[in-house]
Design a protein around this motif. Structure first.
Motif, PDB file in Angstrom:
ATOM      1  N   LEU A 298       4.869  35.184  75.527  1.00 41.23           N
ATOM      2  CA  LEU A 298       5.890  35.424  74.506  1.00 41.23           C
ATOM      3  C   LEU A 298       5.502  34.872  73.137  1.00 41.23           C
ATOM      4  CD1 LEU A 298       9.113  34.587  76.570  1.00 41.23           C
ATOM      5  CD2 LEU A 298       8.031  36.807  76.201  1.00 41.23           C
ATOM      6  N   MET A 299       4.414  34.097  73.081  1.00 44.32           N
ATOM      7  CA  MET A 299       4.048  33.457  71.826  1.00 44.32           C
ATOM      8  C   MET A 299       3.873  34.452  70.672  1.00 44.32           C
ATOM      9  SD  MET A 299       0.834  30.947  70.910  1.00 44.32           S
ATOM     10  CE  MET A 299      -0.353  32.284  70.992  1.00 44.32           C
ATOM     11  N   PRO A 300       3.168  35.597  70.853  1.00 46.68           N
ATOM     12  CA  PRO A 300       3.027  36.523  69.709  1.00 46.68           C
ATOM     13  C   PRO A 300       4.369  37.038  69.198  1.00 46.68           C
ATOM     14  CG  PRO A 300       1.488  37.069  71.466  1.00 46.68           C
ATOM     15  CD  PRO A 300       2.434  36.067  72.028  1.00 46.68           C
ATOM     16  N   TYR A 301       5.283  37.283  70.114  1.00 49.17           N
ATOM     17  CA  TYR A 301       6.580  37.829  69.709  1.00 49.17           C
ATOM     18  C   TYR A 301       7.431  36.773  68.993  1.00 49.17           C
ATOM     19  CZ  TYR A 301       5.012  41.227  73.141  1.00 49.17           C
ATOM     20  OH  TYR A 301       4.275  42.133  73.836  1.00 49.17           O
ATOM     21  N   VAL A 302       7.366  35.522  69.480  1.00 45.74           N
ATOM     22  CA  VAL A 302       8.126  34.453  68.834  1.00 45.74           C
ATOM     23  C   VAL A 302       7.561  34.180  67.442  1.00 45.74           C
ATOM     24  CG1 VAL A 302       8.822  32.031  68.987  1.00 45.74           C
ATOM     25  CG2 VAL A 302       8.757  33.443  71.054  1.00 45.74           C
ATOM     26  N   THR A 303       6.230  34.191  67.328  1.00 51.06           N
ATOM     27  CA  THR A 303       5.597  33.982  66.023  1.00 51.06           C
ATOM     28  C   THR A 303       5.996  35.087  65.046  1.00 51.06           C
ATOM     29  OG1 THR A 303       3.710  32.926  67.110  1.00 51.06           O
ATOM     30  CG2 THR A 303       3.408  33.640  64.841  1.00 51.06           C
ATOM     31  N   LEU A 304       6.002  36.315  65.540  1.00 51.13           N
ATOM     32  CA  LEU A 304       6.405  37.432  64.698  1.00 51.13           C
ATOM     33  C   LEU A 304       7.870  37.304  64.279  1.00 51.13           C
ATOM     34  CD1 LEU A 304       5.497  40.113  63.455  1.00 51.13           C
ATOM     35  CD2 LEU A 304       6.281  41.248  65.554  1.00 51.13           C
ATOM     36  N   ALA A 305       8.704  36.780  65.174  1.00 51.00           N
ATOM     37  CA  ALA A 305      10.118  36.602  64.846  1.00 51.00           C
ATOM     38  C   ALA A 305      10.305  35.608  63.708  1.00 51.00           C
ATOM     39  CB  ALA A 305      10.882  36.146  66.083  1.00 51.00           C
ATOM     40  N   ALA A 306       9.383  34.636  63.574  1.00 52.08           N
ATOM     41  CA  ALA A 306       9.497  33.642  62.499  1.00 52.08           C
ATOM     42  C   ALA A 306       9.296  34.277  61.126  1.00 52.08           C
ATOM     43  CB  ALA A 306       8.472  32.527  62.719  1.00 52.08           C
ATOM     44  N   VAL A 307       8.684  35.462  61.094  1.00 45.01           N
ATOM     45  CA  VAL A 307       8.483  36.142  59.814  1.00 45.01           C
ATOM     46  C   VAL A 307       9.819  36.582  59.209  1.00 45.01           C
ATOM     47  CG1 VAL A 307       7.415  38.165  58.726  1.00 45.01           C
ATOM     48  CG2 VAL A 307       6.166  36.880  60.471  1.00 45.01           C
ATOM     49  N   LEU A 308      10.795  36.887  60.038  1.00 44.22           N
ATOM     50  CA  LEU A 308      12.078  37.386  59.543  1.00 44.22           C
ATOM     51  C   LEU A 308      12.825  36.352  58.696  1.00 44.22           C
ATOM     52  CD1 LEU A 308      13.267  39.368  62.691  1.00 44.22           C
ATOM     53  CD2 LEU A 308      12.178  40.242  60.621  1.00 44.22           C
ATOM     54  N   PRO A 309      13.059  35.122  59.221  1.00 47.01           N
ATOM     55  CA  PRO A 309      13.734  34.138  58.360  1.00 47.01           C
ATOM     56  C   PRO A 309      12.874  33.720  57.166  1.00 47.01           C
ATOM     57  CG  PRO A 309      13.044  33.115  60.424  1.00 47.01           C
ATOM     58  CD  PRO A 309      12.877  34.580  60.588  1.00 47.01           C
ATOM     59  N   LEU A 310      11.539  33.708  57.343  1.00 50.72           N
ATOM     60  CA  LEU A 310      10.668  33.374  56.220  1.00 50.72           C
ATOM     61  C   LEU A 310      10.782  34.445  55.132  1.00 50.72           C
ATOM     62  CD1 LEU A 310       8.493  31.572  54.977  1.00 50.72           C
ATOM     63  CD2 LEU A 310       6.786  32.913  56.223  1.00 50.72           C
ATOM     64  N   GLY A 311      10.809  35.702  55.543  1.00 51.29           N
ATOM     65  CA  GLY A 311      10.968  36.775  54.574  1.00 51.29           C
ATOM     66  C   GLY A 311      12.315  36.703  53.871  1.00 51.29           C
ATOM     67  N   PHE A 312      13.350  36.313  54.601  1.00 52.11           N
ATOM     68  CA  PHE A 312      14.672  36.156  54.001  1.00 52.11           C
ATOM     69  C   PHE A 312      14.666  35.082  52.921  1.00 52.11           C
ATOM     70  CE2 PHE A 312      18.680  33.742  54.024  1.00 52.11           C
ATOM     71  CZ  PHE A 312      19.556  34.696  53.563  1.00 52.11           C
ATOM     72  N   LEU A 313      13.988  33.949  53.211  1.00 49.52           N
ATOM     73  CA  LEU A 313      13.903  32.855  52.237  1.00 49.52           C
ATOM     74  C   LEU A 313      13.160  33.298  50.971  1.00 49.52           C
ATOM     75  CD1 LEU A 313      13.160  29.839  54.613  1.00 49.52           C
ATOM     76  CD2 LEU A 313      15.308  30.326  53.427  1.00 49.52           C
ATOM     77  N   LEU A 314      12.040  33.985  51.170  1.00 49.65           N
ATOM     78  CA  LEU A 314      11.261  34.437  50.009  1.00 49.65           C
ATOM     79  C   LEU A 314      12.035  35.474  49.203  1.00 49.65           C
ATOM     80  CD1 LEU A 314       7.727  34.774  51.702  1.00 49.65           C
ATOM     81  CD2 LEU A 314       8.553  32.928  50.194  1.00 49.65           C
ATOM     82  N   LEU A 315      12.706  36.364  49.867  1.00 52.24           N
ATOM     83  CA  LEU A 315      13.489  37.368  49.183  1.00 52.24           C
ATOM     84  C   LEU A 315      14.638  36.761  48.403  1.00 52.24           C
ATOM     85  CD1 LEU A 315      13.756  40.449  48.804  1.00 52.24           C
ATOM     86  CD2 LEU A 315      15.353  40.434  50.740  1.00 52.24           C
ATOM     87  N   ARG A 316      15.288  35.788  49.000  1.00 56.37           N
ATOM     88  CA  ARG A 316      16.387  35.106  48.308  1.00 56.37           C
ATOM     89  C   ARG A 316      15.911  34.353  47.080  1.00 56.37           C
ATOM     90  NH1 ARG A 316      21.597  33.141  50.043  1.00 56.37           N
ATOM     91  NH2 ARG A 316      22.232  31.347  48.776  1.00 56.37           N
ATOM     92  N   ARG A 317      14.722  33.714  47.224  1.00 54.06           N
ATOM     93  CA  ARG A 317      14.183  32.955  46.082  1.00 54.06           C
ATOM     94  C   ARG A 317      13.825  33.863  44.919  1.00 54.06           C
ATOM     95  NH1 ARG A 317       8.196  30.746  46.304  1.00 54.06           N
ATOM     96  NH2 ARG A 317       7.965  32.994  45.986  1.00 54.06           N
ATOM     97  N   ASN A 318      13.208  35.006  45.262  1.00 55.70           N
ATOM     98  CA  ASN A 318      12.728  35.896  44.178  1.00 55.70           C
ATOM     99  C   ASN A 318      13.836  36.700  43.528  1.00 55.70           C
ATOM    100  OD1 ASN A 318      10.129  35.007  44.684  1.00 55.70           O
ATOM    101  ND2 ASN A 318       9.687  36.656  46.140  1.00 55.70           N
ATOM    102  N   LEU A 319      14.908  36.948  44.286  1.00 53.34           N
ATOM    103  CA  LEU A 319      15.979  37.770  43.742  1.00 53.34           C
ATOM    104  C   LEU A 319      17.160  36.938  43.273  1.00 53.34           C
ATOM    105  CD1 LEU A 319      15.970  40.796  46.211  1.00 53.34           C
ATOM    106  CD2 LEU A 319      14.832  40.564  44.003  1.00 53.34           C
TER     107      LEU A 319
END
Length: 319
Positions: A298-319
């Motif tokens: 499950l490690m690849p899927y959990v790692t990929l899931a971490a991209v979602l909240p990270l993307g949310f943080l970056l999107l919030r910061r830039n916008l």
């Protein structure tokens, strides 16, 4: 179905979430103080909770990934306790013979029959050995079909290893003496079957072969002969002049079979071979053998899931 962690200490990385969480709380307090000073309204809870969850989720998910979670499915297979079998393949050079360059060789047909026997008796532990002028076990009796087939297809081949003597006539069925004398079978196996796949072109066999096969528990033996007087070796597309089928092969194999009180079949009698083996092995005590089940990392899927909240943080910061 079970969930396990291969490196559970890796989950300690999730504690890194405390750092951004502490920074987030400190910034919220500072912002609240400024808003009070300026008499500004507080933002809604709904606008702050997603940010807090995203801050915690990134290191939390990476910590979970570092623990390497796997989903493991446990399985078992019914297995005979009282019976085992060994299939011996003749790997001398004469087993390369065939009726024409495009036809399956004796060795190819022998390998096919070995796999068929494995499939006909899935509950019986079955091993693989090769034979030239000596016997070499490659896999001891197992009910794991993958191990058996991989051994037949990848580990057993013509003259690998080669005989101590050279030439196309290098088979010595007298090498079978080692089967009852050495520990080829488990002590619990009261029913023992040896299936020898050979062309029967053998060097003379001594009488001590019969004495060896008198030991108890008795090793019942079936010989399957892959031989035709019209067969030749066609390694380069034309028949090799140095090889001619041994005219006395059938009689020689019949004599060896009489010494060990075994039976001889031709390679086109596969059904009869299975029936004879069934008659020897019969039915007996069974047990459930636990097997290593399939694993899903499950490690690849959990790692990929971490991209979602990270993307949310970056999107919030830039916008």
């Amino acid at each position: 179905m079970d969930v396990r962690f291969l490196t559970p200490l890796g989950a300690l990385f999730a504690l890194a979430a405390l750092v951004p969480l502490a920074v987030f709380v400190a910034r919220q307090r500072r912002a609240r103080s400024i808003r009070r000073s300026l008499a500004l309204a507080e933002p809604s809870l709904a606008s702050r909770v997603p940010l807090a969850l995203a801050v915690v989720a990134v290191p939390g998910l990476l910590g979970l990934a570092a623990a390497q979670p796997i989903v493991e499915e446990s399985r078992s297979r019914p297995e005979r306790v009282d019976a085992e079998a060994f299939v011996v393949l003749d790997i001398t050079r004469s087993m390369l013979a065939s009726v024409d360059p495009e036809a399956p060789t004796r060795f190819d047909r022998a390998r096919d029959l070995a796999v068929r026997l494995r499939d006909d008796f899935p509950e019986v532990p079955m091993g693989i050995a090769s034979m030239t002028d000596r016997l070499l076990p490659h896999a001891f009796p197992t009910t794991d079909r993958r191990v058996f087939v991989a051994t037949v297809e990848d580990a057993v081949d013509i003259e690998r290893p080669g005989p101590a003597i050279g030439g196309t006539l290098a088979t010595s069925l007298g090498a079978l003496t080692s089967v009852p004398e050495l520990n080829y079978f488990a002590p619990t196996a009261r029913k023992r079957l040896l299936v020898v796949l050979t062309d029967g072109e053998t060097l003379p066999v001594r009488q001590d072969l019969a004495q060896a096969f008198q030991q108890r528990p008795r090793v019942e033996t079936i010989f399957v002969q892959f031989w035709d007087p019209a067969e030749r070796i066609y390694e380069v597309g034309i028949a090799e002049g140095g090889y001619r089928p041994q005219s006395g092969a059938e009689a020689a194999l019949a004599r060896v079979a009489s010494l060990v009180e075994g039976r001889v079949f031709s390679d086109d009698e596969a059904d009869q071979v299975s029936a004879a083996a069934r008659g020897i092995l019969g039915e007996g005590e069974m047990r459930e053998r636990p097997l290593e089940g399939e694993r899903l990392a499950l490690m690849p899927y959990v790692t990929l899931a971490a991209v979602l909240p990270l993307g949310f943080l970056l999107l919030r910061r830039n916008l």
